[in-house]
Design an enzyme around this catalytic site. Structure first.
Site, PDB file in Angstrom:
ATOM      1  N   ARG A  90       0.581  -1.255   0.014  1.00 26.32           N
ATOM      2  CA  ARG A  90       0.040  -0.069   0.073  1.00 26.32           C
ATOM      3  C   ARG A  90       0.762   1.155   0.124  1.00 26.32           C
ATOM      4  O   ARG A  90       0.164   2.289   0.110  1.00 26.32           O
ATOM      5  CB  ARG A  90      -1.000   0.088   1.394  1.00 26.32           C
ATOM      6  N   ASP A  91       1.901   1.273  -0.137  1.00 23.80           N
ATOM      7  CA  ASP A  91       2.873   2.394  -0.015  1.00 23.80           C
ATOM      8  C   ASP A  91       4.156   2.381  -0.829  1.00 23.80           C
ATOM      9  O   ASP A  91       5.373   2.668  -0.446  1.00 23.80           O
ATOM     10  CB  ASP A  91       3.145   3.047   1.218  1.00 23.80           C
ATOM     11  N   VAL A  92       3.919   1.780  -1.985  1.00 20.05           N
ATOM     12  CA  VAL A  92       5.033   1.665  -2.902  1.00 20.05           C
ATOM     13  C   VAL A  92       5.575   2.905  -3.614  1.00 20.05           C
ATOM     14  O   VAL A  92       4.733   3.308  -4.095  1.00 20.05           O
ATOM     15  CB  VAL A  92       5.022   0.538  -4.222  1.00 20.05           C
ATOM     16  N   ASN A  96      10.618   4.035  -0.286  1.00 18.26           N
ATOM     17  CA  ASN A  96      10.365   2.714   0.509  1.00 18.26           C
ATOM     18  C   ASN A  96      11.175   1.720  -0.291  1.00 18.26           C
ATOM     19  O   ASN A  96      10.802   0.598  -0.103  1.00 18.26           O
ATOM     20  CB  ASN A  96       8.894   2.423   0.517  1.00 18.26           C
ATOM     21  N   THR A 127       0.988   7.475  -0.584  1.00 18.26           N
ATOM     22  CA  THR A 127       1.272   8.569  -0.808  1.00 18.26           C
ATOM     23  C   THR A 127       0.727   9.152  -2.182  1.00 18.26           C
ATOM     24  O   THR A 127       0.856   8.190  -3.293  1.00 18.26           O
ATOM     25  CB  THR A 127       2.942   8.458  -1.341  1.00 18.26           C
TER      26      THR A 127
END
Length: 185
Positions: A86-88, A92, A133
């Site tokens: 959920r936050d690639v 990260n 993001t």
């Protein structure tokens, strides 16, 4: 807060399930005698993909393909275990030189990890919560966390690939609301 610590502990427990070489490894976690939560993860030297683009600009297509393939490998393991990152995003994903092998990839920060096969309440998500993001969020992630599944990570991966090849975000609007609207169109 107690809720934040519980969420952090949940993230660590879920990330510990992942053993792929391209995923950050967590070796141990627990509570100190004073009741403070801790975790121990591998130490990496290098830079994240945001730092890479900030310092060196857009990357050659061959290098980007190599990087994306390794991210896909790490995500595949997570998806097979029922987890979605959920936050690639560039910050990260870490690029390092491991045992003399350049461009070794590590996917980091499973802080928004979700067990996508569970109902939203069982996974600890509010049905309408938005997490991620904006420049890398899939349309369904913007709409509702209950719609997020592995395809959402792949959408984010595509936005990441675009960023690496061009040095720019897919949508460069000034307001985050406009970026989110354009992703949903």
């Amino acid at each position: 807060s107690r809720e934040a610590i519980q969420q952090f502990e949940r993230e660590v427990r879920l990330t510990c399930q992942l053993t792929h070489p391209n995923t950050i490894q967590i070796y141990d976690y627990g509570y100190t005698p004073e009741g403070m939560f801790y975790y121990v993860m591998e130490y990496l030297r290098g830079l994240n993909l945001k730092e890479l683009v900030d310092r060196f600009g857009a990357q050659p297509e061959g290098r980007v393909i190599h990087i994306l393939a390794h991210i896909c490998d790490a995500l595949q393991e997570a998806h097979q275990k029922g987890l979605v990152h959920r936050d690639v995003k560039p910050a990260n994903v870490f690029l390092c030189n491991r045992s003399g092998i350049p461009d070794s990839i590590k996917v980091l920060d499973f802080g928004l990890v979700r067990e996508y096969r569970l109902e939203p309440k069982a996974a600890g998500d509010a049905e309408t919560a938005v997490a991620g993001t904006p420049q890398f969020m899939s349309p369904e992630a913007i709409q509702s966390t209950s719609l997020v599944d592995p395809r959402s990570d792949l959408y984010s991966l595509g936005a990441l690939g675009y960023y690496l090849v061009t040095g720019q975000h897919v949508f460069t609007d000034r307001s985050l609301a406009e970026v989110l609207r354009r992703h949903r169109e």
